[in-house]
Design a protein around this motif. Structure first.
Motif, PDB file in Angstrom:
ATOM      1  N   TRP B   5       0.874  -1.269  -0.131  1.00  0.00           N
ATOM      2  CA  TRP B   5      -0.091   0.028  -0.015  1.00  0.00           C
ATOM      3  C   TRP B   5       0.966   1.162   0.128  1.00  0.00           C
ATOM      4  N   ASN B   6       0.326   2.467  -0.427  1.00  0.00           N
ATOM      5  CA  ASN B   6       1.229   3.597  -0.560  1.00  0.00           C
ATOM      6  C   ASN B   6       0.511   4.397   0.459  1.00  0.00           C
ATOM      7  N   ARG B   7      -0.628   4.332   0.924  1.00  0.00           N
ATOM      8  CA  ARG B   7      -1.000   5.186   2.152  1.00  0.00           C
ATOM      9  C   ARG B   7      -2.244   4.364   2.647  1.00  0.00           C
ATOM     10  N   GLU B   8      -2.696   5.091   3.810  1.00  0.00           N
ATOM     11  CA  GLU B   8      -3.871   4.381   4.516  1.00  0.00           C
ATOM     12  C   GLU B   8      -4.921   5.390   5.119  1.00  0.00           C
ATOM     13  N   TYR B   9      -6.268   5.112   4.946  1.00  0.00           N
ATOM     14  CA  TYR B   9      -7.170   5.970   5.403  1.00  0.00           C
ATOM     15  C   TYR B   9      -8.334   5.018   6.187  1.00  0.00           C
ATOM     16  N   ASP B  10      -8.926   5.759   7.131  1.00  0.00           N
ATOM     17  CA  ASP B  10     -10.169   4.904   7.790  1.00  0.00           C
ATOM     18  C   ASP B  10     -11.161   4.580   6.759  1.00  0.00           C
ATOM     19  N   ALA B  11     -11.474   5.734   5.775  1.00  0.00           N
ATOM     20  CA  ALA B  11     -12.436   5.646   4.767  1.00  0.00           C
ATOM     21  C   ALA B  11     -11.872   6.324   3.661  1.00  0.00           C
ATOM     22  N   LYS B 276      -4.873   1.884   1.162  1.00  0.00           N
ATOM     23  CA  LYS B 276      -5.650   0.993   2.201  1.00  0.00           C
ATOM     24  C   LYS B 276      -6.721   1.446   3.006  1.00  0.00           C
ATOM     25  N   THR B 277      -7.870   0.794   3.100  1.00  0.00           N
ATOM     26  CA  THR B 277      -9.006   1.136   3.733  1.00  0.00           C
ATOM     27  C   THR B 277      -9.903   0.087   3.931  1.00  0.00           C
ATOM     28  N   GLY B 278     -10.460   0.072   4.962  1.00  0.00           N
ATOM     29  CA  GLY B 278     -11.520  -0.913   5.223  1.00  0.00           C
ATOM     30  C   GLY B 278     -13.222  -0.327   4.785  1.00  0.00           C
ATOM     31  N   HIS B 279     -13.208   0.748   4.392  1.00  0.00           N
ATOM     32  CA  HIS B 279     -14.472   1.324   4.213  1.00  0.00           C
ATOM     33  C   HIS B 279     -14.375   2.326   3.089  1.00  0.00           C
ATOM     34  N   VAL B 280     -15.503   1.929   2.045  1.00  0.00           N
ATOM     35  CA  VAL B 280     -15.494   2.738   0.771  1.00  0.00           C
ATOM     36  C   VAL B 280     -16.720   3.228   0.629  1.00  0.00           C
TER      37      VAL B 280
END
Lengths: 411, 517
Positions: B5-11, B276-280
């Motif tokens: 992954w390049n980045r990660e966010y909550d959503a 990366k995120t678990g919520h879209v």
């Protein structure tokens, strides 16, 4: 009436409540019965992509010397690069050419000089005049040969004929290389693609350097009811017959058209644009009968009265946030913010370079810019929220801005 | 975070239209790290405007429902307040003028329930009792929906049965069916139904509940538009979202939504960045998300595809934008909102949306009647809108496109002039025409559809609310737009985005709880 007194039944209380209760079940039943396939057609999106591709990969098929200072380039779809067909357009529109010149990724808008019918036959023509110190045209003369690949935008711009707005008698007022969109219109009109007539008032400064002159003579002969033209020669000595002499003035326009009912289309250098606009307004031509090509890139902002005196000689710094980092670059007061970004090897998106198309829209975080009076195409909410169009904005203080991510290319 | 992954966010919110903007702002307000991605270089989706000459045209908004005044805000007004998004609202003066030339019908209907009923009684003597009953019922519907929202999906059946029995007994039916039950006379229905085109489904199928809620909100709370077009609204969201620490990136198209074993794991942008995120939360249209974005294809449950094929997409827009060189008074444009129909039979009108001939329906707006200084003195901004079904545009080729747009626009202008007696043609200083490909071009919406799915009774607000959990086919993937559970419309999309954000936040809390246990 209170809710208690109101008693509505549609098919009877029990059936109604059952219908309510079964809503989810019935919906699920319908879902189950439907096929498990992906969509079968995206024809509206496909049509949009054919009309407005994000970019067009083109290849030069032919190079022709138009006059001693101008060349016409025939461009076709570069299938090897993935462009299957060139986009259709409306006569008067332009392409924004995207090139890297001396390491700077820049754009230049050029009117399409060929007709929409030609586009259906697979080609565009653009005609370019070489300017003395032309950063871009020097590059073109050196590198644009048959087989060269060129990247362009979709056709853009608002200067085209509208049967719902315009008179069926169009008067085109052109100065110098501003003639190119009218060559497209003339061809389209003579081919019957537009149901209108075109009267061309064409200002030139050199008898030996008149673009498309032979073609215009032929068209005028073949389609006298649809196309005619008059040359307005500003050179000292005029030998061509039937010309007007000097610059295009209100008198000349009034002699060759009817300011009371014709629609005027205007394309030419900025000084002519300003002058002819004033002349047409004083002839009583309302704005609804006056169409003007985008103003073009302002080269000398200090000639405008609202421009702060002295700013043109200064150098400013611009703090640029973008591409994941923050840098400080320098900018000249007499060059647009866009040019400063391009010089610094940023490749912000742009197209019209006249403040009109919104491609370069950028958030200005700090500082002040001056915007040309004919080039402030910002939306009011944009203006109030600090957005600028760098192509039409000149620094008058140090600036800080956030580069748009849209279409930002590697410089 | 592993190096895939390049980045990660909550959503990650895909698309900065109405639903995407409320969803991202709500999540940021809750302290989530949110990335809002928009494929176009300007945010707003359909909430946007554009400049031609000395005019700035509103791209899509006619009038926003349920905003209300600052003293008496409606649900949408509250939403803006609670999210801290500031917009200068301008009120629309009257509900609408409806003209049906073929039936000699030409009426102006006011806001305000009693004012509306009075006006109806004047046009259709004897209609008062039935129309009053209809409005009382609509009021109960609205209160029931508010109760359902407050009960967060767990209503007390006794309260429902006791207080909202009429709502329950009518929600499975069409507008026509309920008007039959209430006994609304035909002539009154012809006037009452005018708003049907905002929902785009004929009244024989259009769900009563959603129509009732809409007319109730319009009549009680009035209608509003932002002073500086819907762009003002979009930029106010952007400003607030940034202020709350949100990250917004325009010109960034999401190509893939990555799913593993039924759960979202991240997204891939068109330039290849993996986030990366678990919520879209998708503002993007449902058919495109399941049809091409979810990756791998095998992760799209069959039921998701079936659910889409069971429904019909509503219309796309066709709008003629006119900058006129005379004032509204000089032109005789008295009203803000004009509905001009060539029939009172909405099935016949709806059939017309499948044909590219002379149009059957138009909704015209004179912007200056709500925002007097929206254009320079002595000028007017007008727009004329119609819906078309995507099928109507199937055989249109680029070479025919511009001529076709002009031909259709000509019909709309002629019809407007004939119906109102106003003379427009000789005053056109600027004209632009948006068609379904225009909407597809700027937003990427499936087939240029500006609405979502049709709101038949079997798939309207209630059944969608009842099945909100069932409609999640991939864990972590939600829809925040007119395609979502609140159904069609501007205010619905705004509210949908916010609710889906709150539900996403609950999902996140549960995950945390689950991980801890």
């Amino acid at each position: 009436m209170t809710a208690k007194q109101l008693k509505i039944k549609v098919k009877g209380t029990l059936r109604d409540l059952l219908a309510f209760k079964n809503l989810a079940k019935k919906r699920m039943q319908r879902f189950r019965k439907a096929p498990a396939t992906r969509y079968s057609s995206l024809h509206v999106n496909d049509l949009a992509a054919r009309l407005h591709p994000a970019s067009q990969n083109l290849v030069i098929k032919e190079v022709r010397d138009e006059t001693k200072s101008s060349r016409t380039f025939t461009l076709a779809a570069d299938r090897e690069a993935g462009t299957g067909e060139i986009a259709y357009f409306q006569a008067g529109q332009y392409l924004s050419i995207r090139e890297t010149v001396e390491g700077c990724a820049i754009t230049r808008p050029y009117s399409i000089a060929s007709s929409p019918a030609d586009a259906l036959n697979g080609f565009y023509e653009i005609t370019i005049r070489k300017t003395d110190k032309g950063f871009f045209t020097g590059h073109v003369w050196e590198h644009w040969k048959v087989g060269r690949k060129v990247v362009a935008s979709a056709p853009m711009g608002q200067m085209f004929y509208s049967p719902l707005r315009d008179s069926r008698r169009i008067v085109a007022v052109a100065g110098g290389s501003g003639i190119t969109p009218f060559r497209a219109m003339a061809r389209e009109i003579c081919a019957g693609g537009i149901d209108a007539s075109l009267r061309l008032i064409y200002g030139c400064s050199d008898e030996g350097d008149i673009m498309f002159i032979d073609e215009f003579r032929e068209m005028a002969k073949a389609h006298p009811d649809r196309f005619s033209f008059v040359l307005v020669m500003s050179c000292d000595e005029v030998t061509l017959e039937g010309c007007e002499k000097g610059f295009i003035t209100g008198d000349i326009i009034a002699r060759h058209s009817d300011p009371g009912s014709d629609s005027y289309f205007l394309c030419g250098p900025d000084l002519m644009y300003d002058f002819v606009t004033r002349e047409l307004v004083s002839l009583g031509v309302p704005l609804r009968r006056l169409r003007r090509e985008a103003y073009g890139e302002i080269k000398n902002p200090s000639r405008f009265t609202g421009y702060p005196s002295g700013a043109e000689g200064k150098t400013y710094s611009i703090v640029v946030h973008g591409r994941g980092k923050t840098e400080t670059i320098t900018a000249r007061g007499d060059e647009s913010v866009l040019v400063a970004l391009e010089r610094a090897r940023y490749a912000p998106p742009s197209a019209c370079r006249s403040g009109e198309c919104q491609f370069c829209r950028t958030l200005l975080l700090k500082g002040d810019v001056w915007v040309g009076p004919e080039s402030d195409g910002r939306r009011e909410a944009d203006r109030r929220n600090g957005y600028i169009h760098p192509c039409a904005s000149f620094p008058v203080s140090d600036l800080e801005l956030e580069l748009p991510t849209a279409g930002t290319r590697e410089g | 975070m592993d190096n895939r992954w390049n980045r990660e966010y909550d959503a990650v919110v895909v698309g900065a239209g109405n639903g995407g903007m409320t969803a991202s702002t709500q999540l940021a307000l809750l302290g989530k790290r949110v990335l809002l991605l928009e494929q176009h270089n300007i945010i707003g989706g359909f909430s946007t405007s554009f400049v031609r000459g000395r005019f700035e045209f509103e791209a899509s908004l006619h009038e926003l429902c349920d905003v209300g005044s600052s003293e008496d805000p409606g649900g949408v007004g509250e939403l803006f307040k609670e999210l801290g998004v500031e917009v200068e609202w301008m009120s629309v003066p009257e509900a609408y003028r409806l003209i049906v030339p073929e039936k000699n019908l030409n009426v102006v209907m006011p806001f305000g329930v009693s004012e509306y009923i009075d006006a109806m009684e004047r046009y259709v003597p004897g209609s008062r009792p039935a129309v009053t009953k209809f409005m009382d019922l609509a009021d109960e519907v609205m209160r029931a929906l508010q109760y359902l929202a407050e009960s967060k999906g767990n209503p007390d059946r006794k309260v429902l049965m006791g207080e909202y029995g009429n709502f329950m007994r009518t929600t499975a039916y069409s507008l026509d069916q309920v008007c039959d039950a209430v006994g609304v006379p035909k002539a009154a229905r012809d006037i009452l139904y005018a708003y049907w085109c905002y929902l785009g489904v004929p009244t024989s199928r259009l769900n009563f509940t959603i129509f009732a809620a809409m007319i109730n909100r319009y009549l009680i709370k009035g209608a509003y538009i932002p002073r500086y077009r819907s762009t003002e609204m979009a930029l106010a969201f952007e400003r607030r979202f940034r202020e709350l620490g949100g990250t917004i990136e325009c010109g960034t198209r999401v190509e893939k939504i990555l799913v593993e074993k039924g759960s979202v794991t991240g997204i891939v942008t068109a330039s290849g960045e993996r986030i990366k995120t678990g919520h879209v939360l998708c503002n993007a249209s449902l058919p495109r998300v399941y049809g091409e974005m979810v990756h791998p294809e095998s992760e799209v449950p069959e039921m998701a595809l079936r659910s889409m094929n069971a429904r019909s997409v509503a219309g796309s827009g066709f709008v003629v934008f006119l900058g006129l060189d005379a004032s509204p008074d000089e032109l005789g444009l008295k009203d803000y909102s004009y509905f001009i129909y060539h029939d009172t039979d909405t099935d016949a009108l709806y059939d017309g949306l499948y044909r590219l001939g002379r149009p059957t329906v138009q909704a015209a707006v004179c912007l200056n009647r709500a925002v007097p200084d929206c254009s320079p003195p002595g000028t007017t901004i007008m727009s004329i809108t119609c819906l078309y079904k995507p099928e109507a545009w199937k055989d249109v080729e680029p070479k025919d496109y511009f001529k076709l747009k002009n031909e259709l626009a000509g019909y709309f202008i002629d019809d407007f002039e004939a119906a109102t007696g106003c003379s427009i043609r000789g005053h056109i200083e600027e004209i632009d025409i948006a068609a379904p490909p225009t909407y597809a071009r700027y937003t990427g919406a499936y087939q240029g559809v500006i609405y979502g799915y049709e709101v038949d009774s079997w798939d309207s607000l209630m059944p969608r609310m009842m099945m909100m959990k069932d409609d999640i086919y991939i864990k972590g993937l939600r829809f925040a737009s007119g395609w979502g559970f609140r159904c069609i419309g501007y205010s619905s999309a705004l509210q949908c985005g916010r609710t889906e954000a709150l539900l996403t936040s609950l999902d996140m809390d549960q995950e945390k709880g689950g991980a801890a246990s």
